[in-house]
Design an enzyme around this catalytic site. Structure first.
Site, PDB file in Angstrom:
ATOM      1  N   ASP A 228       0.618  -1.265  -0.157  1.00  0.00           N
ATOM      2  CA  ASP A 228      -0.315  -0.662  -0.340  1.00  0.00           C
ATOM      3  C   ASP A 228       1.017   1.129  -0.084  1.00  0.00           C
ATOM      4  O   ASP A 228       2.034   1.002   0.076  1.00  0.00           O
ATOM      5  CB  ASP A 228      -1.014  -0.102   1.348  1.00  0.00           C
ATOM      6  CG  ASP A 228      -1.825  -1.326   1.347  1.00  0.00           C
ATOM      7  OD1 ASP A 228      -2.381  -1.572   0.299  1.00  0.00           O
ATOM      8  OD2 ASP A 228      -2.434  -1.750   2.378  1.00  0.00           O
TER       9      ASP A 228
ATOM     10  N   TYR B  24       6.423 -10.049   7.022  1.00  0.00           N
ATOM     11  CA  TYR B  24       6.425  -8.709   7.056  1.00  0.00           C
ATOM     12  C   TYR B  24       6.637  -8.065   8.666  1.00  0.00           C
ATOM     13  O   TYR B  24       6.404  -9.531   9.713  1.00  0.00           O
ATOM     14  CB  TYR B  24       5.062  -8.062   7.074  1.00  0.00           C
ATOM     15  CG  TYR B  24       4.132  -8.121   6.008  1.00  0.00           C
ATOM     16  CD1 TYR B  24       4.561  -6.651   4.785  1.00  0.00           C
ATOM     17  CD2 TYR B  24       3.616  -8.894   5.104  1.00  0.00           C
ATOM     18  CE1 TYR B  24       3.918  -6.357   3.828  1.00  0.00           C
ATOM     19  CE2 TYR B  24       3.029  -8.522   3.919  1.00  0.00           C
ATOM     20  CZ  TYR B  24       3.333  -7.381   2.719  1.00  0.00           C
ATOM     21  OH  TYR B  24       2.798  -7.136   1.915  1.00  0.00           O
TER      22      TYR B  24
END
Length: 256
Positions: A63, A121
């Protein structure tokens, strides 16, 4: 008369690249009209080097504002240039905070997205009263003292195959909200930093940031680990915490 020798056509090759980038000033990975994205910038540079229209395919989207240490992508090109020449040329022409760490030939059928087995992540929190002067684009400043033990108790509920709809934001096409998380944990780091590591088969839109926002609520005592588990199984996004800022999130590794 001397015989004319035709030069062989350059074969179409499949290249795999590993890319790191600072996502602060980008509107995410995927190309968008009139907005700077990582994909657009890479395609522009690679098209210049290879003198042809290059379209790259990433392992997945990140994003706006999210960073990556090892995003993986592939592209096809008809060229005699070697991978190391393409890597060096790309980095020499790149003016944006994007670096090609590796470029190599891949199997003809390799696909950066469809062949992913898991992704990792990492999210960073600065947990102290005073904010950071340097590096503030790479962490979330949280003033209240966080109970890392309570947050790790919540992480135990995340591991395994679950429906993670409670931690998904709308706006991304998907066939299922079920994912498998292999590991999830918080670790204390120097200089008042906390590091969240999570590895899974894949992630829904804003899933990691929504999980972090909810874990932060557990760290402040706003919810208990048992309540966190109920939120997970509720599949109701409004029950979970606020979305953590994008700046603290890094795509750390993609596994094949």
């Amino acid at each position: 008369m001397p015989r004319t020798v035709e030069k062989p056509n350059n074969p179409i090759k499949n290249f795999k690249i590993i890319v790191a980038y600072d996502g602060t000033d980008f509107f995410g990975w995927q190309r968008q009209a009139d907005k700077p994205t990582i994909q657009d910038e890479l395609e522009r540079i690679l098209s210049m080097i290879l003198n042809q229209d290059i379209k790259i395919h990433g392992s997945g989207r990140t994003d706006a504002g999210v960073h990556a240490r090892a995003q993986v992508a592939h592209f096809h090109a008809k060229t005699r240039l070697t991978p190391d020449v393409i890597q060096k040329g790309g980095n020499s022409l790149m003016t944006s905070p994007i670096v090609i760490h590796d470029c190599r030939l891949a199997d003809p059928d390799f696909h950066a997205q469809y062949h992913v087995r898991s992704k990792e992540y990492r999210y960073y929190i600065l947990n102290r009263e005073i904010p950071a002067a340097i590096g503030r684009d790479y962490l979330w400043h949280v003033k209240p003292s966080l109970n890392i033990d309570a947050m790790n108790q919540c992480c135990e509920y995340l591991v395994g195959e679950h429906d993670f709809k409670a931690f998904e934001n709308t706006g991304s096409p998907r066939s299922s909200t079920v994912r498998t998380i292999y590991s999830a944990s918080w670790t204390k780091k120097p200089y008042d930093r906390l590091e969240f590591c999570v590895c899974a088969t894949g992630f829904l839109k804003n899933m990691v940031r929504n999980i972090v926002g909810t874990l932060k609520d557990a760290g402040t005592g706003r919810i208990s680990p048992e309540m966190f588990n109920k939120i997970l199984y509720s599949c109701k996004r409004p029950l979970a915490g606020a979305t953590a800022p994008a700046r603290g999130l890094f795509l750390h590794q993609v596994n094949y």
